[in-house]
Design a protein around this motif. Structure first.
Motif, short mmCIF file in Angstrom:
data_model
loop_
_atom_site.label_atom_id
_atom_site.label_comp_id
_atom_site.label_asym_id
_atom_site.label_seq_id
_atom_site.Cartn_x
_atom_site.Cartn_y
_atom_site.Cartn_z
N GLY A 62 -8.52 10.86 4.48
CA GLY A 62 -9.84 10.53 5.00
C GLY A 62 -10.01 9.13 5.55
N PRO A 63 -11.27 8.74 5.79
CA PRO A 63 -11.58 7.48 6.47
C PRO A 63 -11.07 6.23 5.76
N ASP A 64 -11.04 6.24 4.44
CA ASP A 64 -10.58 5.06 3.72
C ASP A 64 -9.12 4.75 4.04
N ALA A 65 -8.30 5.78 4.16
CA ALA A 65 -6.89 5.57 4.49
C ALA A 65 -6.74 5.02 5.90
N LEU A 66 -7.54 5.52 6.82
CA LEU A 66 -7.50 4.99 8.19
C LEU A 66 -7.92 3.54 8.23
N ALA A 67 -8.96 3.20 7.49
CA ALA A 67 -9.44 1.82 7.46
C ALA A 67 -8.39 0.89 6.88
N ALA A 68 -7.72 1.33 5.80
CA ALA A 68 -6.67 0.50 5.19
C ALA A 68 -5.50 0.32 6.14
N LEU A 69 -5.17 1.35 6.88
CA LEU A 69 -4.08 1.27 7.85
C LEU A 69 -4.44 0.29 8.97
N ALA A 70 -5.67 0.36 9.47
CA ALA A 70 -6.10 -0.56 10.52
C ALA A 70 -6.04 -2.01 10.03
N SER A 77 -19.27 14.55 12.59
CA SER A 77 -18.77 13.79 11.44
C SER A 77 -17.56 14.45 10.80
N HIS A 78 -17.25 15.67 11.22
CA HIS A 78 -16.10 16.40 10.69
C HIS A 78 -14.87 16.29 11.59
N VAL A 79 -14.96 15.52 12.67
CA VAL A 79 -13.86 15.39 13.62
C VAL A 79 -13.00 14.19 13.24
N PHE A 80 -11.70 14.42 13.12
CA PHE A 80 -10.74 13.34 12.86
C PHE A 80 -10.31 12.67 14.15
N GLY A 81 -10.02 13.47 15.18
CA GLY A 81 -9.55 12.89 16.43
C GLY A 81 -9.32 13.95 17.48
N GLU A 141 0.84 -1.20 0.00
CA GLU A 141 0.00 0.00 0.00
C GLU A 141 0.88 1.25 0.00
N ASP A 142 0.41 2.29 -0.65
CA ASP A 142 1.11 3.57 -0.66
C ASP A 142 0.53 4.44 0.45
N PHE A 143 0.96 4.17 1.68
CA PHE A 143 0.42 4.89 2.82
C PHE A 143 1.02 6.29 2.92
N PRO A 144 0.28 7.23 3.52
CA PRO A 144 0.79 8.59 3.69
C PRO A 144 2.00 8.62 4.61
N THR A 145 2.79 9.67 4.46
CA THR A 145 4.03 9.77 5.23
C THR A 145 3.97 10.85 6.32
N SER A 146 2.86 11.58 6.41
CA SER A 146 2.73 12.60 7.45
C SER A 146 1.31 12.59 7.99
N MET A 147 1.14 13.17 9.16
CA MET A 147 -0.17 13.23 9.78
C MET A 147 -1.16 14.02 8.91
N LEU A 148 -0.71 15.13 8.37
CA LEU A 148 -1.62 15.93 7.55
C LEU A 148 -2.03 15.17 6.29
N ASP A 149 -1.10 14.44 5.70
CA ASP A 149 -1.45 13.63 4.53
C ASP A 149 -2.49 12.57 4.89
#
Length: 305
Positions: free
Chosen positions: A49-57, A170-174, A36-44
């Motif tokens: 969005g949610p799909d990237a978090l789900a793939a990471l999990a 629904s607009h809160v990341f964390g 997977e081509d995961f992001p390299t920074s928190m802002l990325d």
């Protein structure tokens, strides 16, 4: 998920990681393992969005117990940076957002004793941000009233313009922890940004916990200690304006963007509200935490003559 920006001993730049079972898993390197081509920074990561978090999990679960060497290192072997080392724009600060803090501020800081009917908003520039362990700067030529304020930080995950309270969460990341350091004697004609925006006045971190891992952000204990002695303890259930209200109010006139940070306000117990007043001085160590998120620990150091 507990997300961090960290630096290993030999690394020059911060890297995106996930704290998992006492380890920090490197997100980019994990991506190489699972294709997977995961992001390299928190802002990325926030931007994706949610799909990237789900793939990471999924990747963390799939590689549990079989990660190659170098993917994860013990938490104690890394230096935690601020989760977002350089926010894209000013932190949105909220003043007077706990009832008892309104009262103590009215006694000692010449603010109104009446509860505000709308959120009181100020800001802290990106240059104010420091990480866990980094020094809060005390310049005696600038201030003799350097104060502490533990706060819950809300990190925006999705663009918000004129959002209703019903849609706001629904607009809160964390969520994270922030110390809204304030030079009480640097207020200027009622304006707070110089008092609150100087370099090192926003200790932030050590992690961002994603919204799905915080069951109720309006029932979190927050606390602060100075040199091991507790000075503040409260619960976010006592917020005067809750998180949906803050997001709705801010977004009514200013677009909130992914990675934006809202510091939701501090409870009673600040130094200026004590009798006698008590402030931070070089040599002090300030710890502040929010249960379920983490603890910030910052020494106070002298700068200037």
């Amino acid at each position: 998920m507990k997300l961090v920006t960290y630096r290993a001993a030999a690394a020059a730049e911060g890297r995106l990681g996930v704290v998992w079972d006492g380890l920090v898993i490197d997100v980019e390197r994990l991506g190489h393992v699972v294709g997977e081509d995961f992001p390299t920074s928190m802002l990325d990561l926030i931007d994706q969005g949610p799909d990237a978090l789900a793939a990471l999990a999924r990747a963390i679960a799939e590689t549990d117990g079989k990660r190659p060497a170098g993917i994860a290192v013990p938490v104690e072997n890394v230096k935690m940076l601020a989760p977002i080392p350089r926010p894209r724009k000013n932190i949105f600060g909220i003043g007077l957002n706990y009832v008892e803090h309104v009262a103590e501020s009215a006694r000692t800081l010449d603010t109104s004793k009446e509860l505000p009917d709308k959120p009181v908003v100020f800001s802290k520039p990106p240059t104010a941000v420091i990480a866990d362990g980094e020094p809060i700067q005390h310049n005696a030529a600038m201030t003799q009233q350097l104060d502490w304020e533990v706060e819950l930080a809300v990190i925006i995950g999705k663009r918000a313009t004129r959002i209703s309270k019903e849609d706001a969460m629904s607009h809160v990341f964390g969520y994270s922890v922030i110390n809204d350091v304030s030079a009480r004697d640097n207020r200027r004609a009622g304006q707070w940004i110089f008092s609150k925006g100087q370099d090192s006045y926003a200790p932030f971190g050590p992690a961002i916990v994603t919204a799905d891992d915080i069951a109720d952000p309006h029932n979190l204990v927050l606390w602060l200690k100075k040199n091991g002695e507790e000075k503040q303890r409260s619960n976010t259930k006592f917020l005067l304006f809750d998180i949906p209200t803050l997001i709705a109010d801010l977004s009514s006139g200013m677009t909130l963007e992914p990675g934006d940070i809202i510091a939701t306000g501090t409870p009673a117990g600040v130094g200026a509200g004590r009798s006698p007043q008590e402030f931070m001085w070089p040599g002090d160590v300030i710890e502040c935490g929010v249960d379920g998120i983490g603890v910030l620990r910052n020494p106070v150091v002298k700068i200037g003559d």
